[in-house]
Enzyme design. Structure first.
Site, PDB file in Angstrom:
ATOM      1  N   VAL A   1       9.628 -45.385  -9.454  1.00 40.83           N
ATOM      2  CA  VAL A   1       8.248 -45.853  -8.806  1.00 40.83           C
ATOM      3  C   VAL A   1       7.383 -46.966  -9.253  1.00 40.83           C
ATOM      4  O   VAL A   1       7.098 -47.829  -8.683  1.00 40.83           O
ATOM      5  CB  VAL A   1       7.628 -44.558  -8.464  1.00 40.83           C
ATOM      6  CG1 VAL A   1       6.211 -44.851  -7.645  1.00 40.83           C
ATOM      7  CG2 VAL A   1       8.408 -43.423  -7.730  1.00 40.83           C
TER       8      VAL A   1
ATOM      9  N   GLY B 162       6.803 -38.648   0.035  1.00 40.45           N
ATOM     10  CA  GLY B 162       6.816 -40.339  -0.368  1.00 40.45           C
ATOM     11  C   GLY B 162       5.992 -41.219   0.559  1.00 40.45           C
ATOM     12  O   GLY B 162       4.919 -41.248   0.562  1.00 40.45           O
TER      13      GLY B 162
ATOM     14  N   ASP C 204      10.075 -28.297  -6.284  1.00 39.26           N
ATOM     15  CA  ASP C 204       9.714 -29.516  -5.932  1.00 39.26           C
ATOM     16  C   ASP C 204       8.941 -29.376  -4.454  1.00 39.26           C
ATOM     17  O   ASP C 204       7.935 -29.517  -4.305  1.00 39.26           O
ATOM     18  CB  ASP C 204      10.705 -30.695  -5.543  1.00 39.26           C
ATOM     19  CG  ASP C 204      10.215 -31.889  -5.074  1.00 39.26           C
ATOM     20  OD1 ASP C 204       9.624 -32.570  -5.740  1.00 39.26           O
ATOM     21  OD2 ASP C 204      10.435 -32.169  -3.914  1.00 39.26           O
TER      22      ASP C 204
ATOM     23  N   LYS D 197       4.951 -29.212  -3.393  1.00 40.47           N
ATOM     24  CA  LYS D 197       4.408 -29.748  -2.231  1.00 40.47           C
ATOM     25  C   LYS D 197       3.583 -29.012  -1.224  1.00 40.47           C
ATOM     26  O   LYS D 197       2.731 -29.168  -0.509  1.00 40.47           O
ATOM     27  CB  LYS D 197       5.437 -30.618  -1.586  1.00 40.47           C
ATOM     28  CG  LYS D 197       5.984 -31.690  -2.303  1.00 40.47           C
ATOM     29  CD  LYS D 197       7.277 -32.613  -2.027  1.00 40.47           C
ATOM     30  CE  LYS D 197       7.651 -33.452  -2.637  1.00 40.47           C
ATOM     31  NZ  LYS D 197       9.122 -33.944  -2.541  1.00 40.47           N
TER      32      LYS D 197
ATOM     33  N   GLY E 114      12.233 -42.413  -2.910  1.00 45.90           N
ATOM     34  CA  GLY E 114      12.840 -43.706  -3.175  1.00 45.90           C
ATOM     35  C   GLY E 114      11.559 -44.542  -3.646  1.00 45.90           C
ATOM     36  O   GLY E 114      10.596 -44.498  -3.544  1.00 45.90           O
TER      37      GLY E 114
HETATM   38  P1  NDP Z   1      11.214 -42.336 -13.751  1.00 44.25           P
HETATM   39  O1  NDP Z   1      11.781 -41.131 -14.581  1.00 44.25           O
HETATM   40  O2  NDP Z   1      12.146 -43.211 -12.978  1.00 44.25           O
HETATM   41  O3  NDP Z   1       9.905 -43.175 -14.465  1.00 44.25           O
HETATM   42  C1  NDP Z   1       9.460 -42.477 -15.366  1.00 44.25           C
HETATM   43  C2  NDP Z   1       8.873 -43.669 -16.298  1.00 44.25           C
HETATM   44  O4  NDP Z   1       7.561 -42.948 -16.982  1.00 44.25           O
HETATM   45  C3  NDP Z   1       9.414 -44.263 -17.098  1.00 44.25           C
HETATM   46  O5  NDP Z   1       9.143 -45.826 -17.147  1.00 44.25           O
HETATM   47  C4  NDP Z   1       9.239 -43.734 -18.588  1.00 44.25           C
HETATM   48  O6  NDP Z   1       9.364 -44.631 -19.495  1.00 44.25           O
HETATM   49  C5  NDP Z   1       7.742 -43.234 -18.301  1.00 44.25           C
HETATM   50  N1  NDP Z   1       7.221 -42.186 -19.136  1.00 44.25           N
HETATM   51  C6  NDP Z   1       7.865 -40.852 -19.308  1.00 44.25           C
HETATM   52  N2  NDP Z   1       7.311 -40.279 -19.925  1.00 44.25           N
HETATM   53  C7  NDP Z   1       6.513 -41.179 -20.806  1.00 44.25           C
HETATM   54  C8  NDP Z   1       5.854 -40.691 -21.969  1.00 44.25           C
HETATM   55  N3  NDP Z   1       5.540 -39.977 -22.615  1.00 44.25           N
HETATM   56  N4  NDP Z   1       5.223 -41.904 -22.326  1.00 44.25           N
HETATM   57  C9  NDP Z   1       5.125 -43.201 -21.977  1.00 44.25           C
HETATM   58  N5  NDP Z   1       5.874 -43.268 -20.803  1.00 44.25           N
HETATM   59  C10 NDP Z   1       6.585 -42.340 -20.171  1.00 44.25           C
HETATM   60  O7  NDP Z   1      10.202 -41.395 -12.451  1.00 44.25           O
HETATM   61  P2  NDP Z   1       9.936 -41.740 -10.962  1.00 44.25           P
HETATM   62  O8  NDP Z   1       9.417 -43.209 -10.952  1.00 44.25           O
HETATM   63  O9  NDP Z   1      11.233 -41.513 -10.131  1.00 44.25           O
HETATM   64  O10 NDP Z   1       8.731 -40.665 -10.599  1.00 44.25           O
HETATM   65  C11 NDP Z   1       7.439 -40.826 -11.183  1.00 44.25           C
HETATM   66  C12 NDP Z   1       6.608 -39.793 -10.444  1.00 44.25           C
HETATM   67  O11 NDP Z   1       6.283 -40.108  -9.031  1.00 44.25           O
HETATM   68  C13 NDP Z   1       7.019 -38.470 -10.675  1.00 44.25           C
HETATM   69  O12 NDP Z   1       5.917 -37.613 -10.905  1.00 44.25           O
HETATM   70  C14 NDP Z   1       7.613 -38.177  -9.500  1.00 44.25           C
HETATM   71  O13 NDP Z   1       7.527 -36.877  -9.278  1.00 44.25           O
HETATM   72  C15 NDP Z   1       6.872 -38.824  -8.470  1.00 44.25           C
HETATM   73  N6  NDP Z   1       7.727 -39.340  -7.260  1.00 44.25           N
HETATM   74  C16 NDP Z   1       8.892 -39.733  -7.319  1.00 44.25           C
HETATM   75  C17 NDP Z   1       9.648 -40.111  -6.159  1.00 44.25           C
HETATM   76  C18 NDP Z   1      10.945 -41.000  -6.124  1.00 44.25           C
HETATM   77  O14 NDP Z   1      11.685 -41.071  -5.410  1.00 44.25           O
HETATM   78  N7  NDP Z   1      11.459 -41.194  -7.443  1.00 44.25           N
HETATM   79  C19 NDP Z   1       9.153 -39.644  -4.803  1.00 44.25           C
HETATM   80  C20 NDP Z   1       7.598 -39.328  -4.887  1.00 44.25           C
HETATM   81  C21 NDP Z   1       7.077 -39.118  -5.996  1.00 44.25           C
HETATM   82  P3  NDP Z   1      10.517 -45.078 -19.976  1.00 44.25           P
HETATM   83  O15 NDP Z   1      11.110 -46.080 -18.795  1.00 44.25           O
HETATM   84  O16 NDP Z   1      10.759 -46.044 -20.989  1.00 44.25           O
HETATM   85  O17 NDP Z   1      11.632 -44.101 -20.073  1.00 44.25           O
HETATM   86  N1  HSE Z   2      13.195 -34.924  -5.711  1.00 43.52           N
HETATM   87  C1  HSE Z   2      12.294 -35.485  -4.494  1.00 43.52           C
HETATM   88  C2  HSE Z   2      13.185 -35.305  -3.082  1.00 43.52           C
HETATM   89  C3  HSE Z   2      11.571 -36.682  -4.525  1.00 43.52           C
HETATM   90  O1  HSE Z   2      14.326 -35.217  -3.219  1.00 43.52           O
HETATM   91  O2  HSE Z   2      12.534 -35.238  -2.247  1.00 43.52           O
HETATM   92  C4  HSE Z   2      10.408 -36.968  -3.813  1.00 43.52           C
HETATM   93  O3  HSE Z   2       9.275 -36.238  -4.090  1.00 43.52           O
END
Ligand code: NDP
Ligand code: HSE
Length: 451
Positions: free
Chosen positions: A31, A149, A216, A220, A321
């Protein structure tokens, strides 16, 4: 003679310099990297919409050395998230998890920054303390991306329907499980095979527990129920059943009944005379093929909101996504940044109603049961008698003899759909049935929804 304009006060802002909103990102993963791309590509437009330019002052990650593509400026990366949040007007938390996300959000607020987060797990577990901190420090907390999302759902419930009375929100808010159930329905495959395929395609995580066990979707549901009913509904208040017990036999039985199995999140106002309660639950349910949610395929999400004056509203779109979720995050960034520029606050936590939570046992639900029983006279009557003794009325029954040679004529699988009955009565009836010698196993207990 026209009097000369007075000299500007020495500390007055220079009106020719557009204001800047300093943005810190916590996370540059799926994201976060898309949020950065969109800010970079649309910053000119965003500046017009906000009335200020967004300046990304830093991006906190764990691994500073990893190549993150063209949209993430390596010079902005830092592992000092704690220091970063004190240098921003607006913090975007897209790192996920509980800690350090919670402490960083609290530090950001303490430093006077507003926060945009997509973190449903944290909001469901600790939303109250985050809202309280936002109030205490006079900042905003926005979280459109946390549920479904890209689909605008939080703002419609929190703002557009703020004058209405929401009765029920029911929908598919987890894309991974919808992908799995949809593939099982289309191919007849078993769940393990489909989950493995979903992992290959990047829909399911390496550890799919949070999705397939319904955590999850429950997070929500807790957020939706709290907003819809102006009541604090915690994660522990949500009845949760995942999809791991759903088999290809259940999918086939649902098809025979003209139904489709979906993992539903349902939050509902239960009215009983003068008493009102809130129910929040997540479980796989058989819905009629004609129901609009039945045709929601792949990893899409869809949510029905029923309100007293508005009637039924349906929201549909991409629930996950990087790019779709970044759209919702940026919508919040623009909203919160505008408030920074123009003054005022976004909506605060509203929990004045504090309705009691209804336990699952108190609800009245229609069930589908699959039982393996001895195939001999009187067994069906015995099962029906047991259900009837608990006030549970059968609506349809289907007996399917087993096809494997050895047991043929000795065992049969019966599928029973019931009329609406009390959950507690069904729990007791199932206990009794499982003790009957003629009932060899209770294979499935699923609900029917969407009549
Ligand atoms: P990712 O695992 O892809 O990315 C997480 C990011 O956070 C990475 O860049 C990671 O660093 C960084 N990070 C994690 N822990 C730490 C820490 N302790 N200190 C510093 N940086 C840290 O997660 P997503 O982007 O998929 O998800 C992010 C949020 O969005 C979550 O809360 C998720 O539930 C929510 N979300 C995600 C969706 C999705 O489709 N992916 C949809 C809706 C909500 P590094 O890159 O160095 O590992
Ligand atoms: N893991 C979640 C899903 C991501 O499958 O819908 C979005 O919150």
């Amino acid at each position: 003679m026209t009097p000369a304009a007075p000299d500007p006060a020495p500390d007055a802002p220079d009106a020719s310099v557009p204001p800047v909103i300093r943005v810190a990102l916590l996370g540059a993963g799926t994201v976060g990297s898309e949020v950065l791309r969109l800010i970079r590509e649309h910053n000119g437009d965003l500046a017009h919409r906000i009335g200020a330019r967004l300046e990304v002052v830093g991006v906190a990650v764990r691994d500073i050395g990893r190549d993150r593509g063209p949209h993430v400026d390596p010079a902005l990366l830092t592992t000092d998230a704690e220091g970063l949040v004190t240098r921003a007007d607006l913090v975007v938390e897209v790192m996920g998890g509980i800690e350090p996300a919670r402490s960083l959000i609290l530090s950001a607020m303490e430093s006077g920054a507003s926060v945009v987060t997509a973190n449903k797990a944290l909001l469901a577990q600790d939303g109250t303390s985050l809202y309280e901190a936002a109030d205490r420090h006079g900042v905003d907390l926005s979280f459109e991306a946390a549920v479904a999302g890209a689909i605008p759902l939080i703002r419609p419930i929190r703002e557009s329907l703020a004058g209405d009375r929401i009765q029920r929100v029911m929908g598919i808010v987890n894309g991974t499980t919808n992908f799995v159930l949809d593939a099982m329905t289309r191919t007849g495959a078993e769940q393990a095979e489909v989950v493995a395929r979903a992992q290959e395609l990047g829909y399911a995580e390496a550890d799919p527990t949070a999705d397939v066990e319904g955590y999850d979707a429950a997070a929500k549901a807790s957020i939706l129920a709290s907003l819809a009913f102006h009541t604090r509904v915690g994660l522990g208040d949500v009845h949760r059943e995942g999809i791991t017990a759903v088999t290809s036999d259940d999918i086939a039985a649902a098809r025979r009944m003209g139904r489709t199995i979906k993992l539903l999140s349902i939050v509902e106002r239960i009215v009983d005379g003068q008493e009102e309660r809130v129910s929040a639950r997540v479980y796989p349910a058989l819905i009629p093929d004609s129901h609009p949610l039945a045709s929601v395929s792949e990893a899409y999400n869809a949510v029905f909101v029923e309100a007293e004056a508005a009637g039924s509203l349906m929201f549909y779109g991409q629930g996950a996504g990087g790019t779709p979720t970044a759209s919702a995050v940026l919508g919040d960034v623009v909203g919160v940044a505008r408030l920074r520029v123009n003054g005022g606050y976004g909506p605060r936590e509203s929990h004045y109603a504090e309705l009691p939570i209804a336990g699952i046992g108190d609800l009245r639900t229609q069930f589908y049961l699959a039982l393996t029983v001895e195939d001999r006279p009187g067994v069906l009557a015995d099962v029906a008698g047991c259900l009837s003794s608990h006030g549970i009325s059968i609506s349809t029954i289907h007996q399917q003899p087993l096809t494997d040679g050895e047991d043929q004529g000795e065992r049969a699988v019966i599928g029973i759909a019931t009329h609406r009955s009390r959950e507690q009565s069904m729990t007791v009836a199932l206990d009794e049935l499982s003790a009957r010698p003629a009932v060899l196993s209770i294979d499935s207990v699923l609900r029917l929804e969407g009549e």
